[in-house]
Design an enzyme around this catalytic site. Structure first.
Site, PDB file in Angstrom:
ATOM      1  N   GLU A 112       0.847  -1.190   0.000  1.00 27.48           N
ATOM      2  CA  GLU A 112       0.000   0.000   0.000  1.00 27.48           C
ATOM      3  C   GLU A 112       0.880   1.237   0.000  1.00 27.48           C
ATOM      4  O   GLU A 112       2.116   1.143  -0.012  1.00 27.48           O
ATOM      5  CB  GLU A 112      -0.940  -0.033   1.212  1.00 27.48           C
ATOM      6  CG  GLU A 112      -1.906  -1.208   1.189  1.00 27.48           C
ATOM      7  CD  GLU A 112      -2.829  -1.254   2.384  1.00 27.48           C
ATOM      8  OE1 GLU A 112      -2.884  -0.266   3.138  1.00 27.48           O
ATOM      9  OE2 GLU A 112      -3.504  -2.278   2.596  1.00 27.48           O
ATOM     10  N   HIS A 228      -8.432   9.829   3.826  1.00 28.39           N
ATOM     11  CA  HIS A 228      -8.193   8.756   2.859  1.00 28.39           C
ATOM     12  C   HIS A 228      -8.586   9.267   1.486  1.00 28.39           C
ATOM     13  O   HIS A 228      -9.669   9.843   1.317  1.00 28.39           O
ATOM     14  CB  HIS A 228      -9.010   7.512   3.214  1.00 28.39           C
ATOM     15  CG  HIS A 228      -8.478   6.266   2.573  1.00 28.39           C
ATOM     16  ND1 HIS A 228      -8.555   6.039   1.217  1.00 28.39           N
ATOM     17  CD2 HIS A 228      -7.838   5.196   3.099  1.00 28.39           C
ATOM     18  CE1 HIS A 228      -8.006   4.867   0.943  1.00 28.39           C
ATOM     19  NE2 HIS A 228      -7.553   4.340   2.075  1.00 28.39           N
ATOM     20  N   ARG A 274      -0.689   9.173   1.580  1.00 25.29           N
ATOM     21  CA  ARG A 274      -2.104   9.494   1.458  1.00 25.29           C
ATOM     22  C   ARG A 274      -2.388  10.990   1.399  1.00 25.29           C
ATOM     23  O   ARG A 274      -3.308  11.420   0.708  1.00 25.29           O
ATOM     24  CB  ARG A 274      -2.886   8.859   2.612  1.00 25.29           C
ATOM     25  CG  ARG A 274      -2.995   7.359   2.477  1.00 25.29           C
ATOM     26  CD  ARG A 274      -3.688   6.728   3.661  1.00 25.29           C
ATOM     27  NE  ARG A 274      -3.895   5.308   3.435  1.00 25.29           N
ATOM     28  CZ  ARG A 274      -4.366   4.460   4.346  1.00 25.29           C
ATOM     29  NH1 ARG A 274      -4.685   4.918   5.548  1.00 25.29           N
ATOM     30  NH2 ARG A 274      -4.532   3.199   4.071  1.00 25.29           N
ATOM     31  N   HIS A 331     -10.451  10.034   7.773  1.00 23.91           N
ATOM     32  CA  HIS A 331     -10.131   8.616   7.933  1.00 23.91           C
ATOM     33  C   HIS A 331      -9.512   8.256   9.276  1.00 23.91           C
ATOM     34  O   HIS A 331     -10.007   7.383   9.971  1.00 23.91           O
ATOM     35  CB  HIS A 331      -9.184   8.199   6.800  1.00 23.91           C
ATOM     36  CG  HIS A 331      -8.882   6.732   6.746  1.00 23.91           C
ATOM     37  ND1 HIS A 331      -9.870   5.779   6.661  1.00 23.91           N
ATOM     38  CD2 HIS A 331      -7.695   6.060   6.760  1.00 23.91           C
ATOM     39  CE1 HIS A 331      -9.313   4.573   6.621  1.00 23.91           C
ATOM     40  NE2 HIS A 331      -7.998   4.716   6.696  1.00 23.91           N
ATOM     41  N   ARG A 366      -0.201   8.832   8.966  1.00 21.53           N
ATOM     42  CA  ARG A 366      -0.075   7.395   9.250  1.00 21.53           C
ATOM     43  C   ARG A 366       0.303   6.598   8.011  1.00 21.53           C
ATOM     44  O   ARG A 366      -0.290   6.764   6.950  1.00 21.53           O
ATOM     45  CB  ARG A 366      -1.387   6.852   9.821  1.00 21.53           C
ATOM     46  CG  ARG A 366      -1.377   5.336  10.043  1.00 21.53           C
ATOM     47  CD  ARG A 366      -2.621   4.877  10.751  1.00 21.53           C
ATOM     48  NE  ARG A 366      -3.817   5.013   9.962  1.00 21.53           N
ATOM     49  CZ  ARG A 366      -4.257   4.113   9.075  1.00 21.53           C
ATOM     50  NH1 ARG A 366      -3.554   3.019   8.839  1.00 21.53           N
ATOM     51  NH2 ARG A 366      -5.384   4.311   8.427  1.00 21.53           N
TER      52      ARG A 366
END
Length: 524
Positions: A112, A228, A274, A331, A366
């Site tokens: 990811e 997100h 992100r 998110h 994160r």
């Protein structure tokens, strides 16, 4: 020996992990304001990150976590996360928690955003959170000393002589109870429900942050809220989350004409951090355009991503077109209640774990799939520390639980803005991009509706809905104040009036500012 009592507020993964570690040694009571599935852990699609492959290492995972966090991380906490994470996860796997494997029995590892290599373990494709929660709840069902109370809203923390001694709750019948305990754990999740578009369960509105602040516990990094980039949207309605794992398996972000939108933006393109991807997509939306996930490169999409396929079909999105409309949404909160690496807050007797806690592992942004690992590692560490500290706590609980029968009849609940109004205001000013004037406007609006005053009010006589909206106002106010204080752009906090991102100019994280010195401290 009489078992000591531990209260856990929240019923997500970190709560259950801690409860299982305490089971057999202490009496554990778990309180959740709704049903036990109303939390974000059940929704986790992507998986859990850990350096379990022989070609990977905790050192690599550590480096990726710091890069994604824009060097704002607590490096000691990150070391614990990535090193203990492998050991603790393997222990759970040995006890029966299962993840997807290939025909040879090797883990099917995904990749990811911002990860340098494949290290994401999945269960049921995109149903990792649900599978892990089912496993944990099945274990809890046979543990005699774990009790779960649903539809019991935590109103406030109890404190005596500078120590947290339990909680006040209110049931659906509006009756108020005091529950006393030797130790209390906050595991209430983040605050995505403060926003119009979110991947979170709508009930997650920052309750734990508000309660901790009212009790005097220190908070930090509330300005760092991750958006997100790929929430599924159709006709202006959010249908759910399209996991980053989709891009990890080859899906491409495109514009309406099918042209890639991340090419030339970042070396990792669609798997960039992100915050970067979210701002690119937000830019298209601000121009009245739509961004899409082109899923053409993924063969047998429905089999690989059954939960996401169901979300799309329920929303009326045809997968035959091989593209899914996406938009950013709130998110994950990187900040929260300050803890040490054992989950201890600045208020003795009170612990915080999961997204409620500011452990420092996430920094300003994160790294994907580190949240479940954080819940596992620090949930267990908090429980282990409680077991150690229990030897030092000898006081008996004179009354474990009591009904507060005589309420303050002169108490009047305030008339507050609707949830829709609060979410609209917060979404406008605390979104993907922020501006100082808009933040000031939001701060003033929240203050005008009593956000700060609610930090002092006796709310036990208010109805449950008013208490929740009070928490929304207070948490939003704290976030706005924190966002105003950080006059730089770093990670998930992007100020259009301070857009420079030169890491050599980034401010240190120890900017201390007491918003409310009589009650609590917020550290930016």
């Amino acid at each position: 020996m009489i078992k000591q009592d531990v209260i856990i507020i929240g019923a997500g993964m970190s709560a259950l992990i801690a409860a299982h570690k305490l089971a057999g040694k202490m009496n554990v009571k778990i309180f959740t304001k709704n049903i036990k599935s109303s939390n974000n852990s059940w929704r986790a699609q992507g998986g859990i990150a850990a350096a379990v492959h022989k070609n990977d290492s905790p050192c690599n995972h550590y480096s990726d976590t710091l890069k994604a966090g824009c060097l704002h991380n607590d490096q000691g906490a990150v070391s614990i996360l990535v090193e203990e994470g492998v050991i603790r996860l393997n222990n759970w796997i040995a006890s029966g928690m299962s993840f997807d494997t290939d025909s040879s029995g090797s883990f099917l590892l995904g990749i990811e955003g911002a990860h340098g290599r494949r290290r994401i373990l999945h269960a049921g494709g995109d149903q990792t959170g649900a599978r892990m929660m089912e496993y944990l709840y099945n274990k809890a069902a046979i543990a005699a000393d774990i009790q779960i109370y649903e539809n019991e809203q935590a109103v406030d923390l109890l404190a005596e002589d500078g120590r947290c001694t339990g909680i006040i709750t209110k049931g659906t019948d509006e009756r108020v109870y005091e529950h006393h305990s030797h130790f209390t754990i906050l595991a209430t999740g983040g605050c995505g429900g403060l926003f119009e578009a979110t991947s979170n369960d709508p009930s997650i509105i920052g309750d734990g942050i508000a309660m901790a602040y009212r009790a005097g516990a220190a908070l930090s990094d509330l300005e760092f809220l991750q958006f997100h980039p790929t929430l599924i949207v159709h006709n202006g309605i959010t249908a759910g989350l399209a996991s980053e794992a989709i891009r990890g398996e080859g899906a491409i972000l495109t514009d309406e004409k099918g042209s890639p939108i991340m090419r030339g933006v970042h070396p990792l393109r669609d798997l960039a951090p992100r915050d970067i991807v979210a701002r690119v997509i937000e830019g298209y939306i601000q121009q009245g355009k739509q961004a899409y996930l082109d899923i053409t490169p993924i063969s047998n999409f429905r089999k690989s991503f059954p939960a996401i396929s169901k979300l799309c079909e329920s929303a009326g999105i045809s997968l035959e077109n091989n593209r899914v409309p996406v938009s950013p949404g709130a998110h994950f909160l990187m900040g929260g209640v300050i803890t040490d690496t054992f989950g201890r807050t600045t208020l003795p007797g009170l612990y915080a774990i999961g997204e409620t806690a500011r452990t420092g592992v996430h920094g300003a942004n994160r790294l994907a799939s580190n949240s479940l690992l954080e819940a596992l590692v620090f949930g267990e560490r908090a429980a282990e520390n409680i077991l150690k500290e229990s030897d030092k706590i000898y006081q008996a609980l004179s009354q474990k639980e009591r009904l507060i029968e005589k309420q303050n009849t002169s108490c009047r609940a305030p008339v507050l803005p609707t949830r829709k109004e609060i979410r609209s205001k917060i979404s406008l000013s605390l979104g993907v991009e922020r501006d100082g004037e808009e933040l000031k406007s939001l701060e003033s609006w929240l203050h005008g509706h009593g956000a700060e005053a609610h930090a002092y009010a006796d709310r036990s006589c208010w109805d449950r809905e008013t208490i929740e909206r009070s928490n929304m106002l207070l948490t939003g106010w704290l976030m706005a104040r924190s966002a105003l204080e950080r006059t730089e752009s770093r990670g998930a906090h992007y100020r259009t009036d301070f857009p420079h991102r030169d890491q050599n100019k980034w401010q240190g994280k120890q900017i201390i500012r007491q918003i409310q010195p009589k009650r609590a401290t917020v550290i930016n």
